[in-house]
Structure formats: C-alpha cells, structure tokens
Write a protein that holds these residues in place. Sequence first.
Motif, PDB file in Angstrom:
ATOM      1  N   THR A  18       8.101  16.399   4.639  1.00  0.00           N
ATOM      2  CA  THR A  18       8.203  15.242   4.019  1.00  0.00           C
ATOM      3  C   THR A  18       6.816  14.725   3.197  1.00  0.00           C
ATOM      4  O   THR A  18       7.041  14.551   2.312  1.00  0.00           O
ATOM      5  CB  THR A  18       8.584  13.926   5.213  1.00  0.00           C
ATOM      6  N   ILE A  22       6.389  14.264  -0.608  1.00  0.00           N
ATOM      7  CA  ILE A  22       5.631  13.106  -1.326  1.00  0.00           C
ATOM      8  C   ILE A  22       4.747  13.659  -2.430  1.00  0.00           C
ATOM      9  O   ILE A  22       4.678  13.022  -3.360  1.00  0.00           O
ATOM     10  CB  ILE A  22       5.156  12.322  -0.195  1.00  0.00           C
ATOM     11  N   VAL A  33       5.374   3.257  -3.222  1.00  0.00           N
ATOM     12  CA  VAL A  33       5.600   3.503  -1.760  1.00  0.00           C
ATOM     13  C   VAL A  33       6.927   3.183  -1.661  1.00  0.00           C
ATOM     14  O   VAL A  33       7.467   3.702  -0.603  1.00  0.00           O
ATOM     15  CB  VAL A  33       4.284   2.882  -0.884  1.00  0.00           C
ATOM     16  N   VAL A  34       7.210   1.929  -1.979  1.00  0.00           N
ATOM     17  CA  VAL A  34       8.799   1.303  -1.703  1.00  0.00           C
ATOM     18  C   VAL A  34       9.662   2.333  -2.492  1.00  0.00           C
ATOM     19  O   VAL A  34      10.768   2.717  -1.639  1.00  0.00           O
ATOM     20  CB  VAL A  34       8.880   0.178  -2.315  1.00  0.00           C
ATOM     21  N   ALA A  37       9.904   5.591  -0.228  1.00  0.00           N
ATOM     22  CA  ALA A  37      10.567   5.341   1.039  1.00  0.00           C
ATOM     23  C   ALA A  37      12.160   5.437   0.921  1.00  0.00           C
ATOM     24  O   ALA A  37      12.916   5.992   1.784  1.00  0.00           O
ATOM     25  CB  ALA A  37      10.421   3.964   1.812  1.00  0.00           C
ATOM     26  N   TYR A  40      13.925   9.046   1.818  1.00  0.00           N
ATOM     27  CA  TYR A  40      13.817   9.743   2.847  1.00  0.00           C
ATOM     28  C   TYR A  40      14.791   8.816   4.003  1.00  0.00           C
ATOM     29  O   TYR A  40      14.740   7.866   4.072  1.00  0.00           O
ATOM     30  CB  TYR A  40      12.364   9.972   3.276  1.00  0.00           C
ATOM     31  N   SER A  43      12.315   4.915   8.166  1.00  0.00           N
ATOM     32  CA  SER A  43      11.803   3.623   7.831  1.00  0.00           C
ATOM     33  C   SER A  43      10.858   3.734   6.915  1.00  0.00           C
ATOM     34  O   SER A  43       9.864   4.587   6.813  1.00  0.00           O
ATOM     35  CB  SER A  43      11.286   2.828   9.179  1.00  0.00           C
ATOM     36  N   PHE A  44      10.490   2.388   6.236  1.00  0.00           N
ATOM     37  CA  PHE A  44       9.320   2.131   5.266  1.00  0.00           C
ATOM     38  C   PHE A  44       8.081   2.457   6.222  1.00  0.00           C
ATOM     39  O   PHE A  44       6.964   2.977   5.549  1.00  0.00           O
ATOM     40  CB  PHE A  44       9.279   1.001   4.743  1.00  0.00           C
ATOM     41  N   VAL A  47       7.148   6.141   6.309  1.00  0.00           N
ATOM     42  CA  VAL A  47       6.761   6.842   5.176  1.00  0.00           C
ATOM     43  C   VAL A  47       5.355   6.444   4.724  1.00  0.00           C
ATOM     44  O   VAL A  47       4.505   7.149   4.322  1.00  0.00           O
ATOM     45  CB  VAL A  47       7.542   6.420   3.999  1.00  0.00           C
ATOM     46  N   GLN A  48       5.202   5.237   5.405  1.00  0.00           N
ATOM     47  CA  GLN A  48       3.516   4.499   5.051  1.00  0.00           C
ATOM     48  C   GLN A  48       2.596   5.607   5.943  1.00  0.00           C
ATOM     49  O   GLN A  48       1.509   5.566   5.480  1.00  0.00           O
ATOM     50  CB  GLN A  48       3.542   3.155   5.432  1.00  0.00           C
ATOM     51  N   HIS A  50       3.094   8.519   6.796  1.00  0.00           N
ATOM     52  CA  HIS A  50       3.001   9.895   5.985  1.00  0.00           C
ATOM     53  C   HIS A  50       1.955   9.892   4.729  1.00  0.00           C
ATOM     54  O   HIS A  50       1.071  10.666   4.581  1.00  0.00           O
ATOM     55  CB  HIS A  50       4.401  10.352   5.396  1.00  0.00           C
TER      56      HIS A  50
END
Length: 111
Positions: A18, A22, A33-34, A37, A40, A43-44, A47-48, A50
């Motif tokens: 992932t 990114i 970032v939204v 997200a 994938y 959850s958001f 991703v934050q 990562h």
Amino acid sequence: MQLAIEPDRVFTALADATRRDIVRRAIDGEEGVVELAGHYPMSFAAVQKHVAVLERAGLITKRRIGRRKVVRTRVEGLRVAQRLLDQYEQLWRGRIDRMTDLVTTNEESDR
C-alpha cells in the motif's frame, strides 16, 4: 529544515504494498489524503498511518492546500534507495564476474 533520509526507514516503509502504491500515485502529482483513501479497502485512519510512515521515512511530503492535505513523493528519498541498490548490484556483478573467471580458468586448465 530538511529531513535526513535514512535507508533503513526508506526500505521499511517501502516493504508494504500500500505504501509503495501511495508513493507511485504521489509521483505524478499532489493527491489529497482523502482521495488516496478511496483507492484502498481500508479506513481513512489506516491510510493516514501509511502516509505518516512514508513521511517519517522521507519518501513523501504532506502539506495543506486550503482544506485538503496533499502528498507528493520526495524523489530524494527514492534516490537513497536507488543508490543503495546500485551499490549491491555492483557488488554482486563483481562477484559473478570473478566466479565466471574462475570457471573459465578451471575449464581451460582441464583441457
């Protein structure tokens, strides 16, 4: 202040598929970032996390544009990884060349 890029952090960050994706997406341009997200099945918040790992490793930068937080790949971070891999490649090419020379020498002496 410029962030020092440590090879161990770079490779640890790139060990995850992932996070590699990114970095790939953020090379072409700044993506929020939204929006990231949405690519994938997680959850958001995940991703934050990562993104935070990549930022600490020096592979991306994150900045605010209005209400959006956008990320962009830091090519310098990728260059750190590339230089280290190039060193390993030179090392192994040298070893392969020496093994080839030994095999050739042994074959010639057996004739």
